[in-house]
Scaffold this motif. Structure first.
Motif, mmCIF file in Angstrom:
data_model
loop_
_atom_site.group_PDB
_atom_site.id
_atom_site.type_symbol
_atom_site.label_atom_id
_atom_site.label_comp_id
_atom_site.label_asym_id
_atom_site.label_seq_id
_atom_site.Cartn_x
_atom_site.Cartn_y
_atom_site.Cartn_z
ATOM 1 N N VAL A 42 48.343 27.322 44.310
ATOM 2 C CA VAL A 42 49.481 28.074 44.863
ATOM 3 C C VAL A 42 50.195 28.868 43.774
ATOM 4 C CG1 VAL A 42 51.763 27.800 45.902
ATOM 5 C CG2 VAL A 42 49.811 26.608 46.875
ATOM 6 N N THR A 43 50.382 28.269 42.595
ATOM 7 C CA THR A 43 51.085 29.008 41.545
ATOM 8 C C THR A 43 50.251 30.178 41.030
ATOM 9 O OG1 THR A 43 50.327 27.497 39.791
ATOM 10 C CG2 THR A 43 52.451 27.011 40.827
ATOM 11 N N ILE A 44 48.927 29.993 40.928
ATOM 12 C CA ILE A 44 48.061 31.108 40.540
ATOM 13 C C ILE A 44 48.124 32.206 41.597
ATOM 14 C CG2 ILE A 44 45.644 31.822 40.284
ATOM 15 C CD1 ILE A 44 45.115 29.123 38.942
ATOM 16 N N LEU A 45 48.089 31.809 42.850
ATOM 17 C CA LEU A 45 48.142 32.775 43.948
ATOM 18 C C LEU A 45 49.446 33.561 43.932
ATOM 19 C CD1 LEU A 45 46.515 33.775 46.348
ATOM 20 C CD2 LEU A 45 47.520 31.969 47.720
ATOM 21 N N ILE A 46 50.562 32.898 43.702
ATOM 22 C CA ILE A 46 51.859 33.571 43.669
ATOM 23 C C ILE A 46 51.904 34.594 42.537
ATOM 24 C CG2 ILE A 46 54.321 33.231 43.181
ATOM 25 C CD1 ILE A 46 54.055 30.561 44.750
ATOM 26 N N VAL A 47 51.505 34.182 41.333
ATOM 27 C CA VAL A 47 51.528 35.110 40.198
ATOM 28 C C VAL A 47 50.569 36.271 40.453
ATOM 29 C CG1 VAL A 47 50.967 35.355 37.745
ATOM 30 C CG2 VAL A 47 52.250 33.370 38.523
ATOM 31 N N ALA A 48 49.400 35.979 41.012
ATOM 32 C CA ALA A 48 48.416 37.033 41.273
ATOM 33 C C ALA A 48 48.930 38.039 42.295
ATOM 34 C CB ALA A 48 47.104 36.420 41.742
ATOM 35 N N VAL A 49 49.641 37.575 43.304
ATOM 36 C CA VAL A 49 50.194 38.491 44.308
ATOM 37 C C VAL A 49 51.233 39.407 43.664
ATOM 38 C CG1 VAL A 49 51.662 38.593 46.357
ATOM 39 C CG2 VAL A 49 49.679 37.075 46.329
ATOM 40 N N PHE A 50 52.114 38.841 42.852
ATOM 41 C CA PHE A 50 53.159 39.660 42.239
ATOM 42 C C PHE A 50 52.634 40.604 41.164
ATOM 43 C CE2 PHE A 50 56.064 36.403 43.995
ATOM 44 C CZ PHE A 50 56.847 37.263 44.744
ATOM 45 N N THR A 51 51.488 40.265 40.561
ATOM 46 C CA THR A 51 50.909 41.147 39.546
ATOM 47 C C THR A 51 49.758 41.978 40.113
ATOM 48 O OG1 THR A 51 49.411 39.400 38.774
ATOM 49 C CG2 THR A 51 51.537 39.620 37.643
ATOM 50 N N THR A 52 49.516 41.859 41.401
ATOM 51 C CA THR A 52 48.426 42.542 42.115
ATOM 52 C C THR A 52 47.071 42.345 41.441
ATOM 53 O OG1 THR A 52 48.794 44.679 41.038
ATOM 54 C CG2 THR A 52 49.959 44.286 43.129
ATOM 55 N N ASN A 53 46.797 41.121 41.051
ATOM 56 C CA ASN A 53 45.526 40.756 40.440
ATOM 57 C C ASN A 53 44.623 40.201 41.541
ATOM 58 O OD1 ASN A 53 43.433 39.431 39.036
ATOM 59 N ND2 ASN A 53 44.752 39.145 37.252
ATOM 60 N N THR A 54 43.713 41.021 42.031
ATOM 61 C CA THR A 54 42.846 40.647 43.153
ATOM 62 C C THR A 54 41.994 39.427 42.836
ATOM 63 O OG1 THR A 54 42.756 42.977 43.766
ATOM 64 C CG2 THR A 54 41.163 41.523 44.805
ATOM 65 N N TYR A 55 41.417 39.387 41.651
ATOM 66 C CA TYR A 55 40.615 38.219 41.283
ATOM 67 C C TYR A 55 41.471 36.951 41.257
ATOM 68 C CZ TYR A 55 36.638 41.128 39.954
ATOM 69 O OH TYR A 55 35.576 41.995 39.960
ATOM 70 N N GLY A 56 42.690 37.075 40.783
ATOM 71 C CA GLY A 56 43.598 35.929 40.773
ATOM 72 C C GLY A 56 43.899 35.447 42.179
ATOM 73 N N MET A 57 44.053 36.395 43.108
ATOM 74 C CA MET A 57 44.285 36.005 44.497
ATOM 75 C C MET A 57 43.090 35.239 45.055
ATOM 76 S SD MET A 57 46.080 39.357 46.124
ATOM 77 C CE MET A 57 46.821 40.494 44.986
ATOM 78 N N TRP A 58 41.885 35.748 44.785
ATOM 79 C CA TRP A 58 40.676 35.063 45.247
ATOM 80 C C TRP A 58 40.520 33.706 44.567
ATOM 81 C CZ3 TRP A 58 38.013 35.640 49.404
ATOM 82 C CH2 TRP A 58 37.977 36.885 50.031
ATOM 83 N N GLY A 59 40.784 33.656 43.271
ATOM 84 C CA GLY A 59 40.678 32.391 42.542
ATOM 85 C C GLY A 59 41.652 31.356 43.065
ATOM 86 N N GLY A 60 42.903 31.762 43.262
ATOM 87 C CA GLY A 60 43.897 30.849 43.813
ATOM 88 C C GLY A 60 43.534 30.393 45.216
ATOM 89 N N ALA A 61 43.035 31.333 46.028
ATOM 90 C CA ALA A 61 42.656 30.985 47.400
ATOM 91 C C ALA A 61 41.486 30.003 47.415
ATOM 92 C CB ALA A 61 42.299 32.244 48.182
ATOM 93 N N MET A 62 40.486 30.226 46.572
ATOM 94 C CA MET A 62 39.326 29.324 46.553
ATOM 95 C C MET A 62 39.683 27.945 46.004
ATOM 96 S SD MET A 62 37.107 30.914 48.146
ATOM 97 C CE MET A 62 35.774 29.773 47.993
ATOM 98 N N LEU A 63 40.556 27.890 44.988
ATOM 99 C CA LEU A 63 41.012 26.584 44.501
ATOM 100 C C LEU A 63 41.791 25.862 45.599
ATOM 101 C CD1 LEU A 63 42.198 27.429 40.870
ATOM 102 C CD2 LEU A 63 40.117 26.233 41.544
ATOM 103 N N GLY A 64 42.598 26.614 46.344
ATOM 104 C CA GLY A 64 43.321 26.029 47.468
ATOM 105 C C GLY A 64 42.397 25.525 48.556
ATOM 106 N N VAL A 65 41.346 26.287 48.842
ATOM 107 C CA VAL A 65 40.360 25.852 49.839
ATOM 108 C C VAL A 65 39.706 24.546 49.390
ATOM 109 C CG1 VAL A 65 38.074 26.417 50.781
ATOM 110 C CG2 VAL A 65 39.905 28.102 50.852
#
Length: 192
Positions: A125-148
């Motif tokens: 969740v924390t990776i996903l939040i930072v990735a959303v605010f920095t518009t880092n697409t890979y970070g969003m995918w990484g956070g989502a997959m770790l969450g899954v």
């Protein structure tokens, strides 16, 4: 030669893929992020030791997987937060992981399971939040997959997608680790 069942091969392959992805990520990120590289390396060692015959239920091997979860995963998120100026979250994640690593003997098997899943979800969740605010697409995918991976591990089923649940979780963790490695690379390029 002993014949292995399909689920045994699935388990071996998921451990190998997670170890290979994590080792590649550790080597790729060692120059830019020593903390994340150490986290990936812990993940690699945990996946490899689980492949050793007879060790997958051994206490030391399970302790290694515990340390890879509660210290390795916060190390992965540490640099992501630190570079973005969120030093308090970075320190809190890493400090919390260290406390859990020490307290693991007092939690019992069920407590360790819940704590490990909680660490995985908090990191995701924390990776996903930072990735959303920095518009880092890979970070969003990484956070989502770790969450899954964290959410799937909480399911009360033995099999998912015709494979053992733990194998599916390792596949999701490997995909998340690859995406997160790319996210770190993208983040470094943005800050240069």
């Amino acid at each position: 030669m002993v014949s292995k069942s399909r689920s045994e091969w699935s388990t071996i392959l998921s451990h190998l893929v997670l170890a290979a992805v994590s080792l590649h990520a550790a080597v790729s990120s060692v120059q830019s992020s020593r903390g994340a590289a150490a986290g990936f390396l812990l993940q690699t060692f945990a996946a490899i030791t689980m492949l050793a015959p007879g060790l997958s239920t051994h206490e030391d091997c399970l302790a290694g997987a515990w340390v890879a979860t509660v210290i390795g995963l916060p190390l992965l998120a540490f640099d992501f937060h630190w570079v973005n100026g969120d030093r308090s979250s970075a320190n809190l994640l890493l400090g919390g992981g260290m406390v859990l690593a020490v307290a693991g003997d007092h939690l019992g098997p069920e407590g360790c399971s819940v704590a490990g899943q909680a660490v995985l979800l908090v990191v995701a969740v924390t990776i996903l939040i930072v990735a959303v605010f920095t518009t880092n697409t890979y970070g969003m995918w990484g956070g989502a997959m770790l969450g899954v991976a964290g959410l799937l591990s909480r399911l009360e089923v033995d099999r998912l997608l015709l494979q053992p649940k733990e194998d599916v979780c390792r596949w999701a963790l490997a995909a998340g680790s690859w995406a997160y490695c790319r996210a770190l690379h993208t983040q470094r390029l943005q800050w240069e």
